[in-house]
Design a protein around this motif. Structure first.
Motif, PDB file in Angstrom:
ATOM      1  N   THR A  64      53.186  35.206  -5.870  1.00  0.00           N
ATOM      2  CA  THR A  64      54.299  36.014  -5.359  1.00  0.00           C
ATOM      3  C   THR A  64      54.409  37.310  -6.150  1.00  0.00           C
ATOM      4  O   THR A  64      54.557  38.390  -5.569  1.00  0.00           O
ATOM      5  CB  THR A  64      55.623  35.228  -5.469  1.00  0.00           C
ATOM      6  N   GLN A  65      54.328  37.227  -7.473  1.00  0.00           N
ATOM      7  CA  GLN A  65      54.404  38.431  -8.300  1.00  0.00           C
ATOM      8  C   GLN A  65      53.225  39.356  -8.032  1.00  0.00           C
ATOM      9  O   GLN A  65      53.372  40.574  -7.937  1.00  0.00           O
ATOM     10  CB  GLN A  65      54.443  38.048  -9.781  1.00  0.00           C
ATOM     11  N   LEU A  66      52.069  38.760  -7.859  1.00  0.00           N
ATOM     12  CA  LEU A  66      50.889  39.556  -7.571  1.00  0.00           C
ATOM     13  C   LEU A  66      51.032  40.253  -6.217  1.00  0.00           C
ATOM     14  O   LEU A  66      50.663  41.424  -6.060  1.00  0.00           O
ATOM     15  CB  LEU A  66      49.638  38.668  -7.588  1.00  0.00           C
ATOM     16  N   SER A  67      51.573  39.563  -5.267  1.00  0.00           N
ATOM     17  CA  SER A  67      51.792  40.146  -3.943  1.00  0.00           C
ATOM     18  C   SER A  67      52.761  41.325  -4.022  1.00  0.00           C
ATOM     19  O   SER A  67      52.528  42.367  -3.392  1.00  0.00           O
ATOM     20  CB  SER A  67      52.330  39.066  -3.001  1.00  0.00           C
ATOM     21  N   LYS A  79      47.509  53.983 -12.169  1.00  0.00           N
ATOM     22  CA  LYS A  79      46.706  53.385 -13.248  1.00  0.00           C
ATOM     23  C   LYS A  79      47.480  52.273 -13.935  1.00  0.00           C
ATOM     24  O   LYS A  79      46.917  51.210 -14.248  1.00  0.00           O
ATOM     25  CB  LYS A  79      46.311  54.449 -14.264  1.00  0.00           C
ATOM     26  N   GLU A  80      48.765  52.507 -14.163  1.00  0.00           N
ATOM     27  CA  GLU A  80      49.593  51.487 -14.796  1.00  0.00           C
ATOM     28  C   GLU A  80      49.698  50.244 -13.923  1.00  0.00           C
ATOM     29  O   GLU A  80      49.580  49.109 -14.401  1.00  0.00           O
ATOM     30  CB  GLU A  80      50.992  52.061 -15.066  1.00  0.00           C
ATOM     31  N   LEU A  81      49.895  50.458 -12.626  1.00  0.00           N
ATOM     32  CA  LEU A  81      49.973  49.310 -11.718  1.00  0.00           C
ATOM     33  C   LEU A  81      48.634  48.589 -11.624  1.00  0.00           C
ATOM     34  O   LEU A  81      48.601  47.354 -11.512  1.00  0.00           O
ATOM     35  CB  LEU A  81      50.442  49.752 -10.336  1.00  0.00           C
ATOM     36  N   GLN A  82      47.546  49.319 -11.665  1.00  0.00           N
ATOM     37  CA  GLN A  82      46.241  48.668 -11.615  1.00  0.00           C
ATOM     38  C   GLN A  82      46.016  47.802 -12.850  1.00  0.00           C
ATOM     39  O   GLN A  82      45.486  46.698 -12.741  1.00  0.00           O
ATOM     40  CB  GLN A  82      45.127  49.713 -11.492  1.00  0.00           C
ATOM     41  N   SER A  83      46.450  48.296 -13.994  1.00  0.00           N
ATOM     42  CA  SER A  83      46.303  47.470 -15.193  1.00  0.00           C
ATOM     43  C   SER A  83      47.217  46.247 -15.116  1.00  0.00           C
ATOM     44  O   SER A  83      46.835  45.149 -15.541  1.00  0.00           O
ATOM     45  CB  SER A  83      46.601  48.284 -16.447  1.00  0.00           C
ATOM     46  N   THR A  84      48.400  46.413 -14.532  1.00  0.00           N
ATOM     47  CA  THR A  84      49.303  45.270 -14.359  1.00  0.00           C
ATOM     48  C   THR A  84      48.698  44.249 -13.401  1.00  0.00           C
ATOM     49  O   THR A  84      48.762  43.032 -13.655  1.00  0.00           O
ATOM     50  CB  THR A  84      50.674  45.740 -13.831  1.00  0.00           C
ATOM     51  N   VAL A  85      48.105  44.736 -12.330  1.00  0.00           N
ATOM     52  CA  VAL A  85      47.460  43.836 -11.366  1.00  0.00           C
ATOM     53  C   VAL A  85      46.298  43.102 -12.036  1.00  0.00           C
ATOM     54  O   VAL A  85      46.119  41.890 -11.831  1.00  0.00           O
ATOM     55  CB  VAL A  85      46.981  44.619 -10.121  1.00  0.00           C
ATOM     56  N   LEU A  98      46.598  34.663 -13.580  1.00  0.00           N
ATOM     57  CA  LEU A  98      46.508  33.748 -12.441  1.00  0.00           C
ATOM     58  C   LEU A  98      45.266  32.878 -12.546  1.00  0.00           C
ATOM     59  O   LEU A  98      45.328  31.660 -12.300  1.00  0.00           O
ATOM     60  CB  LEU A  98      46.506  34.541 -11.133  1.00  0.00           C
ATOM     61  N   THR A  99      44.154  33.487 -12.907  1.00  0.00           N
ATOM     62  CA  THR A  99      42.916  32.719 -13.061  1.00  0.00           C
ATOM     63  C   THR A  99      43.068  31.671 -14.161  1.00  0.00           C
ATOM     64  O   THR A  99      42.682  30.502 -13.986  1.00  0.00           O
ATOM     65  CB  THR A  99      41.749  33.661 -13.390  1.00  0.00           C
ATOM     66  N   PHE A 100      43.641  32.092 -15.269  1.00  0.00           N
ATOM     67  CA  PHE A 100      43.865  31.160 -16.361  1.00  0.00           C
ATOM     68  C   PHE A 100      44.805  30.032 -15.944  1.00  0.00           C
ATOM     69  O   PHE A 100      44.569  28.861 -16.246  1.00  0.00           O
ATOM     70  CB  PHE A 100      44.456  31.913 -17.564  1.00  0.00           C
ATOM     71  N   THR A 103      46.015  42.377 -15.187  1.00  0.00           N
ATOM     72  CA  THR A 103      46.590  41.389 -16.099  1.00  0.00           C
ATOM     73  C   THR A 103      47.070  40.167 -15.332  1.00  0.00           C
ATOM     74  O   THR A 103      46.837  39.015 -15.741  1.00  0.00           O
ATOM     75  CB  THR A 103      47.760  42.012 -16.885  1.00  0.00           C
ATOM     76  N   PHE A 104      47.732  40.399 -14.220  1.00  0.00           N
ATOM     77  CA  PHE A 104      48.197  39.277 -13.389  1.00  0.00           C
ATOM     78  C   PHE A 104      47.025  38.467 -12.851  1.00  0.00           C
ATOM     79  O   PHE A 104      47.094  37.228 -12.758  1.00  0.00           O
ATOM     80  CB  PHE A 104      49.076  39.755 -12.237  1.00  0.00           C
TER      81      PHE A 104
END
Length: 135
Positions: free
Chosen positions: A115-118, A83-89, A96-98, A91-92
Motif C-alpha cells: 500500500t505504501q509503495l503504491s 530523485k528523492e521519490l525514486q530513492s524512497t521507492v 518489501l523484498t526483505f 528503499t521501499f
C-alpha cells in the motif's frame, strides 16, 4: 496738371505684375513651410515609433529572462523531488523484498508495504506528469 493719385495704364500693369510676383513668392514660401512641417511631423513620428518599439523589445526580453529563470528553478525543484521519490521507492522495494523473504503466516506487513509503495508510485507519477507539463 494731373493729380498725383492718378496712374497711367502702364504703371498699373507694372504694379499688378509686381504684386503678382510677390503673391507667387509668398504662396511658394508657405507651400515650402507646410512641406517642411509635414516632413518634420513624419520624421518625429517615426522617431517616437522606434523608441517605443525598442522599449517594448527590452521589456519583452526582460520578462522572458524572468520566465526562463522561474521555469528552470521549477524544473530543478521537480527533478530533486523526483530523485528523492525514486530513492524512497527503491528503499521501499528493498524493504518489501526483505519483508517478503522473512514474512510469516501471523503477520501481514507485506500488504502495508504494498500500500505504501503504491502511494509512493502515485506521487511519483503525479510529479512526472507535472514535469511533462512544464516541459
Amino acid at each position: 496738371m494731373q493729380p498725383l493719385a492718378e496712374t497711367t495704364p502702364v504703371q498699373s500693369r507694372r504694379t499688378a505684375a509686381r504684386n503678382g510676383s510677390s503673391v507667387k513668392w509668398f504662396l511658394l514660401f508657405w507651400v515650402v513651410m507646410i512641406g517642411i512641417g509635414v516632413y518634420a511631423v513624419y520624421s518625429y513620428t517615426n522617431h517616437l515609433k522606434q523608441q517605443v518599439l525598442s522599449q517594448l523589445s527590452a521589456q519583452s526580453q526582460q520578462q522572458l529572462t524572468v520566465l526562463k529563470t522561474d521555469y528552470e528553478a521549477r524544473i530543478s525543484a521537480l527533478s530533486d523531488e523526483v530523485k528523492e521519490l525514486q530513492s524512497t521507492v527503491q528503499t521501499f522495494n528493498e524493504l518489501l523484498t526483505f519483508t517478503k523473504d522473512n514474512a510469516s503466516a501471523k503477520t501481514d506487513n507485506s500488504n502495508k508495504l504494498y500500500t505504501q509503495l503504491s502511494e509512493v508510485r502515485k506521487q511519483l507519477d503525479a510529479l512526472k506528469k507535472e514535469m511533462d507539463l512544464l516541459k
